[in-house]
Design a protein around this motif. Structure first.
Motif, short mmCIF file in Angstrom:
data_model
loop_
_atom_site.label_atom_id
_atom_site.label_comp_id
_atom_site.label_asym_id
_atom_site.label_seq_id
_atom_site.Cartn_x
_atom_site.Cartn_y
_atom_site.Cartn_z
N LEU A 90 0.85 -1.18 0.00
CA LEU A 90 0.00 0.00 0.00
C LEU A 90 0.88 1.23 0.00
CD1 LEU A 90 -2.52 -1.10 2.80
CD2 LEU A 90 -2.76 -1.41 0.32
N LEU A 91 0.30 2.38 -0.32
CA LEU A 91 1.08 3.61 -0.28
C LEU A 91 1.65 3.87 1.10
CD1 LEU A 91 -1.16 5.98 -2.48
CD2 LEU A 91 1.07 5.00 -3.07
N ASP A 92 0.91 3.42 2.16
CA ASP A 92 1.39 3.63 3.53
C ASP A 92 2.63 2.83 3.84
OD1 ASP A 92 -0.71 5.32 3.90
OD2 ASP A 92 -1.98 3.86 4.93
N ASP A 93 2.98 1.85 2.99
CA ASP A 93 4.19 1.05 3.25
C ASP A 93 5.46 1.79 2.88
OD1 ASP A 93 2.66 -1.08 4.15
OD2 ASP A 93 2.40 -1.90 2.13
N THR A 94 5.33 2.98 2.32
CA THR A 94 6.52 3.76 1.98
C THR A 94 7.20 4.24 3.25
OG1 THR A 94 5.55 4.50 -0.11
CG2 THR A 94 7.35 5.83 0.80
N ARG A 95 8.49 3.85 3.42
CA ARG A 95 9.28 4.32 4.55
C ARG A 95 10.74 3.93 4.30
NH1 ARG A 95 6.62 1.90 9.56
NH2 ARG A 95 8.33 3.01 10.60
N ASN A 96 11.66 4.55 5.04
CA ASN A 96 13.09 4.33 4.81
C ASN A 96 13.76 3.65 6.01
OD1 ASN A 96 13.01 6.32 6.68
ND2 ASN A 96 14.17 7.84 5.51
N ASP A 97 12.97 3.02 6.92
CA ASP A 97 13.59 2.43 8.11
C ASP A 97 13.06 1.02 8.36
OD1 ASP A 97 11.05 3.22 8.75
OD2 ASP A 97 11.60 4.14 10.68
#
Length: 1289
Positions: free
Chosen positions: A197-204
Motif C-alpha cells: 500500500l502507499l502507507d508502506d513507503t518508509r526508509n527504516d
C-alpha cells in the motif's frame, strides 16, 4: 516403639513414586562392593559462552569410589598437564579456565571414564562448541521501488550464529513494525508483503538479530521502500510466495517440533487455511501462528507423517500447496539395559532394545572396551541386543555399555553386573506410619536388598501371610498394594525379606482415614448491589486430621478487602459490588485429601437509564419516541415507562404516559393539543426502576377546540330555594387551547321552558337562586375555548334544595307480640309535605316503669330508624311486664319532621331472672341451711321457687336428684337427713306464670364424723397407729369436713379447712381466676417468722391440698394466695386458724417384751456361732460361703437396720397387738417418725388408696412396705465377720 514411628502420607501422588520403583533397577547399598555408575553428566551438545569458564560434569558412584579420566577427540586428555584445567576432588567434573585464552582451543568431543576394581563406566560423547555471533557483512542497499498492489519480500539474511539468532523487524525508533495477514515475517526472518500500500513507503525497515548466549543484538542496514501509484497492480487470485510451486517436502524428527509455513500473495489479501489429507490434524499438539500462515506441531510422532494442504483464498479464487512430511527418528529406548546383581552360579540377561528410523546399529562394550576386543568369557554370549551371562563366578563383575546409533544420533547406556553373596537387608525405615483415605489405594513399602534377590512376604497383625489375592497385591519390588483401603485394613503390617543366606523383617503401620466431604455446598446466588452475600460450606472430615478451609475467587485468592469475612463454615461478602461477581470455591484441605465445591455470584442492580431519546414521525396529535437501553446489570429489563412533562401548564411535574415491553425501544405516543411536551424513559427490571433518562427535546402541539367536557356534573340544592350546579374542571392539558370557559345550562324538568345559560371561567360550580323547594332540574356543562366549543354535553338530572317535613305520621298502632317484642304500624305521609327526598321514619320509645311499680321511673330513650317508605317496624329487646311510650317522625335529607302524638303500650309477663343469691350456712353432719334472695328482674308476679339437689362422690359422679318447691314469700330453708361428710350440689330458680327462670348452682359439704376428726389416719408406710373404726367401716372422704370461710379476694369461694391426724391439715377452696401461681401459706400463730409457702397447681375449679409435717398440739394461721410473676399478691383468702391435737401414742415398748428379748439373744448367739466357724475355716485356708448359708437360714422376721437412726423397720400395732409382717420394734420401745415422708396416700389421695362408688375407702394397705423390706436384702455381697461384729457395737 510408637514414638519412633515415621509418618508417611499415602495418597494418589505416591502411586507414581511406587510404580517408578517397581520399574527401576535394583539399587545396591553403597557399603557393598559394586562397579561404577555414572550419576550425572553434561548434555551431549554443550554450547559454551566464551566469557565464562567451561564446566563439564561427570559424577559417579561405586565401591570402592571410582577414579576418573577423560578423552578428547578420541585420545587421552591429560588433565594434570594443562594448568587451565582442574578436576574436582572425588569427582570427574572438569573446570576449564578460559580467561586469557581462546575458547576455540577447548572445542572438541569429550568423554569421561569412571573405573574401580570391579569395572569401568563411560559417559556420553560431550560435544563442546563455542557460541558465536558474527557481524553482518556491510552492504549498501538501494531504495526499492514498487507499484501499489504488487507483492514484496524484504530479505533479512542474518549471519549464521551458534545457536541461530532470533529475528525481528523494527524501525529507527526501536518500535516493532506492525504485522498482520498482509505483512508478516517468515520463519527464515524475511518480511513478506502479500500486496503493498502507499502507507508502506518508509526508509527504516531494519532487521535485527539477537544472539541468546552472548545477549548481543545486531542490525542490518535500513531498507528503503517507495510505493508508486502510477501503474497500480489490479486485483488477482492468490499464489504462493513461500514455499514456491505446487508441492514441497519437509522432514521432521520424532519428538521434535514440526513447523510448516505457507505465505501467499494476492489482492485482496488472501486468507490461509490448513488441512491434512490423510487424517486429522492433532488438535492437542497443534497450534497456528503468524496469522494462520504457520502450522506448528509439537512432540512429533510417526503418525504425523503425510500430506498437508495449505489453501490461500480471496474473493477472486484460491491456490493450494501440498507439503509432504516425512518423520524420521533418532534412536530411542524401548528397554534400556539395567544393572544386574547376581549370586554365584546364577544366570542373568542384559537387554538393549531400541528403535529408530533408520534402524539403529547396536554395539556392546565391556568396561569401555568393544566386546569383540575384550578377553573371551565362556559364560558370556552376545545375541544382537542381548547379552546372556551363565553360571557367573565371584570376581566376574563388570560394566557393560550398549551403544545404539543411526544418522540422526546415538544412545549410550551403562549397566553393571555385580556378583555378590549377601544376606537380605530391608532398606525401608522401620515403624513407618502410612496414612490413606478410605477407598483409595494404599502402598506399603518394603525396599530390600540381598543376593540372591530376597523373597518378600507380608503379614498383618497376627494373621497368616498375605498372598497375592484381593484386596492385596505384592509387587516385584516388595511393595504391598491394597487396591481399595477400608478402615478394617488399618493395623500393623510386617514384611519379611529372605533368601538362602538369611531373613530380615520390618514393621510398618497403616491408618485408613475418613474422607473429607463437603456436606452443604455453596449455592448460586443472585444478590443486589450493596446487599450481603453468604456462601455456606459445611464439611465433614476425619477427626484425627487437621482441616484447612480456603476460599478462592475465580480460582485465585480472595481480594484483600475487609468486606470479605471468612468464618469456619461460610464466606460473607458485605456491600456487594459488580467487581465481586465470579465463581467462589471453598476448598477443604487435610494432609491427605481435599474436597471443593463452587458456586457463582451474580450481582444485580437497577438498570442504567436509557439514552439517546429521539422523536420521529411527528404529527399533530402523535409522535414516535425511540431510545437506546442502558446496561441491564444481569437482570433483564421487564418494561420501559414513558413519562411526560407539560412545560406550558404544569412545569416540573412528570406524569406517566405509557409502558412498553422490555424488548422494545420504540413507543407511539398520543398527544393533546396546546402542550409543550418533554419526554423521558425509565427502565424497570426485577430489582427496581432505573434513574430517569435525560429529557427529550421539547415538542409543541397546536391549539384546538376542547375534546371533552367537564365530568362529575351534579345539580344539588343547599338551601330550600336554590340549585348548585357543580363539575370537575378540565386540566390544562385537556383545555386544548387558551381562553377556557364553561357554559352552564339548566331548566326545570317536565316543564315547557327554554334552557337558561351562563358562562363562567376558572370555576367548578354555579348557584341558581329563586328555585321552588325540591324540584327536578336538567343541567349540563360544556367546555369552550378560543378555538371553539367542546362536544355537545349530556343533560344530568338534579334537584333544588330540601326543607324539613311539615307533618308527622298518623294512625299509629302497636301490636305487642310477647314480653320482649312489639310491632308498630303507621300511615305514610304525603309526598307534598315531605318537602325533600324521603329517607325513612324514626321511632323513639322508652320504658316508663315496671307494672309492679306505681311510680314512673323513665329509662333512657331508644331510637330505631326504618329506611325507605316503610309503614311498620319491630321493636325488639323490650322488658316484660312494663309500660312503654313511643312516637314517630318523618326524615328527609334536610332533617326530621314533627313527632306524632305519644302512644302507650304494655308488655305481658315473662319468666323471671335468676335469684339474686343462694347462701349455704350452718353445715352439720346431716343438715344445712339455705338462704336466697328474690330475682332483681321479676318480669311478672312470682309464683314460687324450685330447689333441686343431689350428692357428688369423689369421682365427681352425681347421685339421685331431690326436688322441693317453695312459695314466693319464703327466703330460707333447713335441709335435714343428709349424709355426713358428703358433698352436695344445689340447683335453684324462681317461677312466674310464664315458667321458670335461669338456675343458679352452689355446692356444700356436710361435716365429718367426730371419730375421724379426733383420730389420725393409718399411714402404713410411716407406722401410724390404726384408728378404732366403727362397726360400719366408713373411711375418710377425699374431701374432708369443711368449715365455711368467706373469701377476701373475688377469685376464691368455698374456702374450708380440717385437721387430719396430729401432723396434717387439709385446705379446700374453689378458684376461678386466670392466674396459675397459687400458693398455700401457713405460720405458727403469734410467731414472728416468715410465712411458709407451698406451690399448688393453679387450675380453675375445686382444689384440695394437704399440709404435712405440722407440729402436734400447735395452732397455725393458714391462707391461700395468688401471686403474679413478680411475687406480688393478687388475691388472698381470709386467714384460717387450725389447731392440731396432741400426739397420742398407742405403741408398745418392745424393749420390755420378753419374747422380743429372747429373740434378740437367739440372733446374737447364732451370729457368734457363725463367726467362730468363719475363723476356723479361715485358719484352715477354706472359704466360707456366707451368702449360701444366709439364704438357707433366712429369717423373714429379721430386717436390716436403718442407716439414719439405727432402728429396725417400721412397726404398726393391730387390734390384737401382733407385729406386722416384715417389721420390728426397736429396743428402746420408741418409734421415730420421719416428718418429711407423709403423702396423700396416707389420706386417700393418690397411690393405691381409692374410693368405691358409695364413698367408702378401699385398698388402705398398698404393698409398698413389703416391697421396701425385700429391697433391703438385694445385695449379693457376703458380709464379713468384722462388719457383723460392728453391727452390734
Amino acid at each position: 516403639m510408637d514414638r519412633k514411628r515415621k509418618w508417611v502420607l499415602s495418597s494418589g501422588a505416591l502411586l507414581v513414586i511406587f510404580l517408578g520403583r517397581m520399574t527401576t533397577g535394583l539399587e545396591v547399598p553403597l557399603d557393598l562392593p559394586q562397579p561404577p555408575t555414572i550419576t550425572h553428566q553434561s548434555s551431549k551438545d554443550f554450547i559454551i559462552d566464551p566469557r565464562e569458564n567451561i564446566l563439564i560434569y561427570c559424577e559417579a558412584k561405586g565401591k570402592p569410589h571410582p577414579s576418573f579420566s577423560w578423552t578428547r577427540n578420541g585420545t587421552h586428555f591429560d588433565v594434570e598437564k594443562d594448568s587451565k584445567v582442574l578436576m574436582k576432588p572425588s569427582s570427574g567434573t572438569l573446570v576449564i579456565d578460559i580467561s586469557g585464552e581462546k575458547a576455540e582451543a577447548y572445542e572438541g568431543i569429550y568423554q569421561c571414564t569412571a573405573r574401580n576394581e570391579h569395572g569401568t563406566a563411560v559417559s556420553n560423547n560431550i560435544v563442546i562448541r563455542q557460541s558465536r555471533s558474527p557481524l553482518w557483512s556491510k552492504e549498501r542497499k538501494e531504495a526499492i521501488m514498487v507499484q501499489v498492489g504488487v507483492s514484496l519480500v524484504l530479505q533479512c539474511g542474518p549471519p549464521a550464529g551458534l545457536p541461530p539468532p532470533i529475528i525481528f523487524w523494527m524501525d529507527n525508533n526501536f518500535q516493532r513494525l506492525p504485522q498482520n495477514t498482509r505483512v508478516s515475517q517468515a520463519l527464515n526472518g524475511d518480511l513478506y508483503f502479500s500486496n503493498v500500500l502507499l502507507d508502506d513507503t518508509r526508509n527504516d525497515y531494519i532487521c535485527y538479530a539477537r544472539f541468546p548466549h552472548t545477549q548481543t543484538i545486531q542490525q542490518k542496514q535500513p531498507i528503503t521502500v517507495k510505493v508508486l501509484d502510477n501503474s497500480p497492480s489490479g486485483e488477482r487470485r492468490p499464489s504462493f510466495m513461500a514455499p514456491p510451486g505446487r508441492s514441497s517436502t519437509q522432514m521432521a524428527l520424532r519428538g521434535g517440533v514440526l513447523e510448516l509455513e505457507c505465505i501467499a500473495e494476492g489482492l485482496p489479501t488472501p486468507e490461509v487455511s490448513w488441512y491434512k489429507e490423510s487424517g486429522e490434524l492433532p488438535s492437542s499438539r497443534m497450534s497456528f501462528h503468524n496469522f494462520q500462515k504457520t502450522l506448528k506441531i509439537a512432540d512429533v510422532m510417526e503418525a504425523d507423517a503425510g500430506d498437508y494442504r495449505c489453501t490461500a483464498k480471496n474473493s477472486l479464487g484460491s491456490a493450494h500447496h501440498i507439503i509432504k512430511v516425512n518423520v524420521k527418528a533418532a534412536p530411542f529406548w524401548i528397554s534400556a539395559p539395567r544393572n544386574l546383581i547376581l549370586a554365584p552360579k546364577e544366570t542373568g540377561i542384559l537387554t538393549c532394545r531400541v528403535s529408530g528410523d533408520p534402524k539403529p546399529q547396536i554395539a556392546w562394550s565391556v568396561n569401555g572396551v568393544p566386546i569383540e576386543d575384550s578377553p573371551k568369557d565362556m559364560s558370556r554370549k552376545v545375541e544382537e541386543d542381548t547379552v546372556i551371562l551363565s553360571d557367573v563366578q565371584t570376581g566376574s563383575s563388570a560394566v557393560y555399555q550398549c551403544n545404539a546409533s543411526n544418522e540422526f544420533g546415538y544412545l549410550l547406556a551403562n549397566a553393571f553386573v555385580n556378583v555378590l553373596a549377601e544376606a537380605p537387608r530391608v532398606l525401608t525405615p522401620p515403624n513407618n506410619v502410612y496414612q490413606v483415605i478410605t477407598n483409595n489405594p494404599a502402598f506399603l513399602d518394603c525396599a530390600s536388598f540381598g543376593s540372591p534377590i530376597p523373597t518378600i512376604t507380608w503379614f498383618k497383625d497376627s494373621q497368616t501371610s498375605i498372598l497375592n489375592r484381593d484386596p492385596y497385591v505384592i509387587h516385584n519390588n516388595g511393595t504391598l498394594e491394597i487396591n481399595v483401603a477400608q478402615s478394617l485394613n488399618s493395623g500393623k503390617y510386617t514384611c519379611i525379606a529372605s533368601n538362602n543366606l538369611g531373613t530380615r523383617e520390618n514393621h510398618v503401620y497403616l491408618e485408613v482415614k475418613e474422607p473429607t466431604r463437603i456436606l452443604a455446598q455453596p449455592e448460586y446466588m443472585v444478590v443486589q448491589r450493596n446487599r450481603k452475600a453468604v456462601f455456606e460450606c459445611k464439611v465433614k472430615h476425619d477427626p484425627t486430621l487437621i482441616p484447612t478451609m480456603n476460599w478462592l475467587k475465580d480460582n485465585g485468592e480472595l481480594p484483600d478487602d475487609e468486606r470479605f469475612l471468612v468464618d469456619t463454615d461460610s464466606l460473607t461478602i458485605n456491600d456487594v459490588t459488580e467487581e465481586d461477581e465470579g465463581t467462589y470455591t471453598c476448598v477443604m484441605n487435610t494432609t491427605l485429601d481435599q474436597d471443593s465445591a463452587s458456586a457463582m455470584l451474580t450481582v444485580v442492580e437497577e438498570p442504567d437509564p436509557p439514552t439517546d431519546l429521539e422523536l420521529t414521525d411527528q404529527r399533530e396529535r402523535s409522535v414516535q419516541l425511540t431510545w437506546i437501553p442502558g446496561d441491564e446489570h444481569n437482570s433483564p429489563t421487564q418494561k420501559f415507562l414513558v413519562q411526560y412533562e407539560d412545560l406550558l401548564h404544569q412545569a416540573g411535574v412528570w406524569h406517566n404516559l405509557t409502558e412498553e415491553e422490555g424488548t422494545k425501544t420504540t413507543a407511539h405516543l398520543d398527544l393533546s393539543p396546546y402542550a409543550y411536551y418533554s419526554f423521558r424513559v425509565l427502565a424497570v427490571n426485577h430489582v427496581g426502576y432505573s434513574r430517569p433518562s435525560q429529557p427529550s427535546r421539547q415538542y409543541r402541539t397546536n391549539p384546538a377546540a376542547p375534546d371533552v367536557n367537564p365530568t362529575d356534573v351534579h345539580g344539588v340544592g343547599t338551601e330550600h330555594n336554590n340549585l348548585v350546579i357543580s363539575w370537575k374542571e378540565l386540566t390544562g392539558l385537556q383545555s386544548n387551547g387558551p381562553g377556557l370557559q364553561y357554559q352552564v345550562n339548566w331548566r326545570q324538568k317536565d316543564v315547557e321552558e327554554d334552557w337558561s345559560s351562563e358562562t363562567v371561567a376558572n370555576a367548578s360550580k354555579y348557584v341558581v337562586s329563586g328555585t321552588p323547594t325540591f324540584v327536578a332540574y336538567e343541567v349540563k356543562v360544556q367546555a369552550v375555548n378560543d378555538y371553539g366549543n367542546g362536544p355537545a354535553p349530556e343533560a344530568v338530572e338534579g334537584y333544588s334544595g330540601e326543607d324539613v317535613p311539615m307533618s308527622a305520621p298518623e294512625s299509629v298502632q302497636v301490636l305487642v307480640q310477647n314480653g320482649t317484642l312489639a310491632e308498630v304500624h303507621w300511615e305514610p305521609v304525603l309526598t307534598s309535605v315531605v318537602r325533600g327526598r324521603l329517607q325513612g321514619y324514626k321511632v323513639s320509645y322508652w320504658r316508663e316503669r315496671s307494672l309492679h311499680q306505681a311510680e314512673a321511673q323513665q329509662e333512657e330513650q331508644q331510637v330505631l330508624a326504618f329506611s325507605g317508605n316503610r309503614t311498620d317496624g319491630r321493636l325488639p329487646g323490650l322488658k316484660p311486664y312494663s309500660l312503654y311510650t313511643l312516637n314517630i317522625r318523618v326524615v328527609n335529607g334536610k332533617g326530621e319532621g314533627p313527632p306524632s302524638p305519644n302512644h302507650n303500650f304494655e308488655t305481658p309477663e315473662g319468666v323471671p331472672g335468676p335469684p339474686s343469691f343462694l347462701h349455704i350456712k350452718n353445715t352439720n353432719m346431716d343438715s344445712l341451711t339455705l338462704e336466697w334472695g328474690p330475682p332483681q328482674d321479676n318480669n311478672g308476679r312470682l309464683t314460687g321457687y324450685t330447689l333441686k339437689y343431689q350428692p357428688v362422690n369423689s369421682s365427681n359422679e352425681l347421685g339421685p336428684v331431690e326436688e322441693m318447691m317453695f312459695p314466693a314469700n319464703e327466703t330460707t330453708v333447713i335441709l335435714s337427713d343428709l349424709k355426713y361428710s358428703t358433698r352436695y350440689k344445689f340447683y335453684f330458680n324462681a317461677k312466674t306464670i310464664k315458667g321458670s327462670g335461669p338456675t343458679i348452682t352452689e355446692e356444700a359439704v356436710t361435716i365429718m364424723d367426730e371419730a375421724f376428726i379426733q383420730q389420725p389416719i393409718v399411714d402404713v408406710v410411716k407406722g401410724y397407729t390404726e384408728p378404732h373404726l366403727p362397726i360400719s367401716p366408713i373411711t375418710q372422704s377425699l374431701r374432708p369436713p369443711f368449715h365455711k370461710v368467706h373469701s377476701i379476694g373475688p377469685a376464691f369461694t368455698n374456702v374450708n379447712s380440717s385437721v387430719v391426724g396430729e401432723e396434717g391439715a387439709v385446705i379446700s377452696w374453689e378458684y376461678f381466676g386466670p392466674d396459675k401461681n397459687v400458693y398455700v401459706e401457713y405460720i405458727v400463730e403469734n410467731s414472728k417468722e416468715d410465712w411458709t409457702k407451698e406451690f399448688v397447681n393453679g387450675s380453675s375449679g375445686s382444689q384440695t391440698y394437704l399440709i404435712k409435717g405440722l407440729k402436734p398440739g400447735t395452732s397455725y394461721r393458714v391462707r391461700v394466695v395468688v401471686k403474679d410473676h413478680s411475687e406480688a399478691t393478687i388475691h388472698s383468702t381470709e386467714e384460717l386458724v387450725i389447731t392440731l391435737p396432741a400426739m397420742k401414742s398407742n405403741q408398745v415398748d418392745l424393749a420390755t417384751q420378753g419374747w422380743f428379748i429372747g429373740l434378740m439373744c437367739a440372733i446374737a448367739l447364732l451370729i457368734l456361732v457363725l463367726l467362730i466357724i468363719c475363723f476356723i475355716k479361715r485358719n484352715k485356708g477354706g472359704k466360707y460361703p456366707v451368702k449360701e448359708k444366709e439364704d438357707a437360714h433366712h429369717d423373714p422376721e429379721v430386717q436390716p437396720m436403718k442407716d439414719d437412726d439405727g432402728t429396725f423397720g417400721e412397726y404398726s400395732d393391730t387390734e390384737d397387738h401382733k407385729p406386722l409382717k416384715g417389721s420390728r420394734t426397736p429396743s428402746n420401745g420408741t418409734v421415730k417418725r420421719d416428718d418429711s415422708d407423709d403423702s396423700l396416700v396416707d389420706y386417700g389421695e393418690g397411690g393405691d388408696g381409692q374410693f368405691n362408688e358409695d364413698g367408702s375407702f378401699i385398698g388402705q394397705y398398698s404393698g409398698k412396705k413389703e416391697k421396701d423390706t425385700h429391697e433391703g436384702n438385694e445385695s449379693s455381697e457376703a458380709p464379713s465377720p468384722v462388719n457383723a461384729m460392728n453391727s452390734f457395737v
